[in-house]
Design a protein around this motif. Structure first.
Motif, mmCIF file in Angstrom:
data_model
loop_
_atom_site.group_PDB
_atom_site.id
_atom_site.type_symbol
_atom_site.label_atom_id
_atom_site.label_comp_id
_atom_site.label_asym_id
_atom_site.label_seq_id
_atom_site.Cartn_x
_atom_site.Cartn_y
_atom_site.Cartn_z
ATOM 1 N N MET A 12 0.810 -1.380 -0.055
ATOM 2 C CA MET A 12 -0.004 -0.022 -0.006
ATOM 3 C C MET A 12 1.113 1.065 -0.134
ATOM 4 N N SER A 13 0.626 2.415 -0.866
ATOM 5 C CA SER A 13 1.439 3.434 -0.675
ATOM 6 C C SER A 13 0.220 4.448 -0.300
ATOM 7 N N ASP A 14 0.931 5.304 0.134
ATOM 8 C CA ASP A 14 -0.099 6.568 0.869
ATOM 9 C C ASP A 14 -0.577 7.145 -0.016
ATOM 10 N N ASN A 15 0.125 7.885 -1.109
ATOM 11 C CA ASN A 15 -0.458 8.648 -2.059
ATOM 12 C C ASN A 15 -0.149 8.244 -3.654
ATOM 13 N N LEU A 16 -1.011 8.560 -4.577
ATOM 14 C CA LEU A 16 -0.887 8.154 -5.799
ATOM 15 C C LEU A 16 -1.414 9.253 -6.590
ATOM 16 N N TRP A 17 -0.842 9.550 -7.845
ATOM 17 C CA TRP A 17 -1.483 10.762 -8.522
ATOM 18 C C TRP A 17 -1.481 9.845 -9.953
ATOM 19 N N VAL A 18 -2.654 9.953 -10.629
ATOM 20 C CA VAL A 18 -3.064 9.472 -11.871
ATOM 21 C C VAL A 18 -3.157 10.286 -13.027
ATOM 22 N N SER A 19 -2.716 10.357 -14.101
ATOM 23 C CA SER A 19 -3.139 11.032 -14.986
ATOM 24 C C SER A 19 -3.089 10.409 -16.485
ATOM 25 N N TRP A 20 -4.058 10.871 -17.184
ATOM 26 C CA TRP A 20 -4.444 10.207 -18.590
ATOM 27 C C TRP A 20 -3.723 10.914 -19.697
ATOM 28 N N GLU A 21 -3.000 11.930 -19.272
ATOM 29 C CA GLU A 21 -2.087 12.568 -20.305
ATOM 30 C C GLU A 21 -0.994 13.048 -19.668
ATOM 31 N N THR A 22 0.223 13.792 -20.343
ATOM 32 C CA THR A 22 1.171 14.206 -19.989
ATOM 33 C C THR A 22 1.030 15.927 -19.728
ATOM 34 N N HIS A 23 1.376 16.238 -18.788
ATOM 35 C CA HIS A 23 1.129 17.536 -18.475
ATOM 36 C C HIS A 23 2.100 18.403 -17.436
ATOM 37 N N THR A 24 2.773 19.349 -17.968
ATOM 38 C CA THR A 24 4.035 20.009 -17.096
ATOM 39 C C THR A 24 3.457 20.079 -15.805
ATOM 40 N N ARG A 25 2.478 20.851 -15.657
ATOM 41 C CA ARG A 25 1.865 21.205 -14.229
ATOM 42 C C ARG A 25 1.675 20.063 -13.336
ATOM 43 N N THR A 26 1.339 18.840 -13.734
ATOM 44 C CA THR A 26 1.057 17.524 -13.052
ATOM 45 C C THR A 26 2.410 17.082 -12.494
ATOM 46 N N ARG A 27 3.040 17.228 -13.860
ATOM 47 C CA ARG A 27 4.614 16.458 -13.370
ATOM 48 C C ARG A 27 5.181 17.317 -12.579
ATOM 49 N N SER A 28 5.123 18.602 -12.378
ATOM 50 C CA SER A 28 5.922 19.736 -11.556
ATOM 51 C C SER A 28 5.445 19.657 -10.184
ATOM 52 N N ILE A 29 4.066 19.850 -10.196
ATOM 53 C CA ILE A 29 3.714 19.530 -8.713
ATOM 54 C C ILE A 29 4.023 18.161 -8.055
ATOM 55 N N SER A 30 3.770 17.027 -8.759
ATOM 56 C CA SER A 30 3.996 15.696 -8.085
ATOM 57 C C SER A 30 5.225 15.567 -7.802
ATOM 58 N N ARG A 31 6.181 16.318 -8.499
ATOM 59 C CA ARG A 31 7.645 16.329 -7.995
ATOM 60 C C ARG A 31 7.765 17.297 -6.884
ATOM 61 N N GLU A 32 7.369 18.413 -6.790
ATOM 62 C CA GLU A 32 7.557 19.116 -5.796
ATOM 63 C C GLU A 32 6.987 18.487 -4.290
ATOM 64 N N LEU A 33 6.064 17.818 -4.426
ATOM 65 C CA LEU A 33 5.283 17.245 -3.217
ATOM 66 C C LEU A 33 5.621 15.970 -3.274
ATOM 67 N N ASN A 34 6.722 15.191 -3.963
ATOM 68 C CA ASN A 34 7.151 13.812 -3.862
ATOM 69 C C ASN A 34 6.105 12.816 -3.765
ATOM 70 N N ILE A 35 5.144 12.968 -4.671
ATOM 71 C CA ILE A 35 4.040 12.069 -5.006
ATOM 72 C C ILE A 35 4.152 11.381 -6.202
ATOM 73 N N ASN A 36 4.027 9.916 -6.258
ATOM 74 C CA ASN A 36 4.176 9.256 -7.012
ATOM 75 C C ASN A 36 3.211 9.373 -8.242
ATOM 76 N N LEU A 37 3.700 9.745 -9.543
ATOM 77 C CA LEU A 37 2.593 9.973 -10.581
ATOM 78 C C LEU A 37 2.853 8.977 -11.455
ATOM 79 N N VAL A 38 1.586 8.578 -11.837
ATOM 80 C CA VAL A 38 1.669 7.551 -13.110
ATOM 81 C C VAL A 38 1.017 8.009 -14.210
ATOM 82 N N GLU A 39 1.439 8.157 -15.249
ATOM 83 C CA GLU A 39 0.818 8.701 -16.412
ATOM 84 C C GLU A 39 0.385 7.622 -17.393
ATOM 85 N N LEU A 40 -0.841 7.405 -17.506
ATOM 86 C CA LEU A 40 -1.239 6.156 -18.433
ATOM 87 C C LEU A 40 -1.927 7.120 -19.660
ATOM 88 N N VAL A 41 -1.140 6.845 -20.818
ATOM 89 C CA VAL A 41 -1.063 7.445 -21.855
ATOM 90 C C VAL A 41 -1.771 6.681 -23.130
#
Length: 186
Positions: A1-30
């Motif tokens: 179990m992971s505490d936080n997960l970020w899922v996106s169905w497209e690549t987006h700079t805002r999503t990448r930047s914020i997830s990186r800054e907050l250290n949240i695992n981002l999975v881009e399903l495209v």
């Protein structure tokens, strides 16, 4: 179990930047498949990802309205807190011109635990949709992270693509030795 997960169905700079800054695992399903097939494939992949990771907090990018609906419907099954990163299209689908999409957007916002937006004006819109806003300004992207190492040249040129909307970081970028035109290019 992971505490936080970020899922996106497209690549987006805002999503990448914020997830990186907050250290949240981002999975881009495209997927580049046809819209109907794409939504089926991405829905199945998202469900498998949730089964595998079982997060306590799920963050999704909205739009996609389909990902938003899927995450709302799966919320009672997986028992996660749902945070929607709401881009303008999530609050004003088709620029607010579709009464049906506006109602659907309102329902989605009201079902999320929180809706992340970039400014106070959008936060007021979230409140009007019976949602709970979190205002989080976009970080300036780290291009070394996003695109590999940059040249060490001091003669860099930057092109800022913008609509001149109030929620864009135009002034933050302009203070880094850029000269902005007094009016937007048409």
């Amino acid at each position: 179990m992971s505490d936080n997960l970020w899922v996106s169905w497209e690549t987006h700079t805002r999503t990448r930047s914020i997830s990186r800054e907050l250290n949240i695992n981002l999975v881009e399903l495209v997927s580049k498949q046809h819209r109907i097939i794409k939504y089926i494939v991405l829905s199945v992949k998202t469900i498998f990802l949730l089964v595998q990771q079982n997060p306590k907090v799920l963050i999704v990018q909205n739009p996609s309205i389909v990902l938003g609906y899927l995450s709302v419907f799966l919320k009672p099954i997986f028992r996660y807190k749902l945070i929607m990163d709401c881009h303008n299209g999530a609050l004003y689908p088709l620029e607010g011109e579709s009464p049906l999409l506006n109602k659907l957007a309102q329902w989605l916002i009201s079902k999320a635990n929180y809706a992340v937006v970039t400014n106070d004006e959008l936060a007021e819109k979230v409140v009007s949709l019976q949602g709970n806003p979190i205002v989080l300004n976009d970080p300036i992207p780290n291009f070394e992270y996003a695109e590999g190492k940059l040249s060490k040249s001091k003669n860099r040129k930057v092109t800022l693509i913008a609509t001149w909307a109030e929620d864009e970081p135009i002034l933050a970028v302009s203070y880094t030795h850029l000269t902005l035109p007094t009016t937007p290019y048409v």
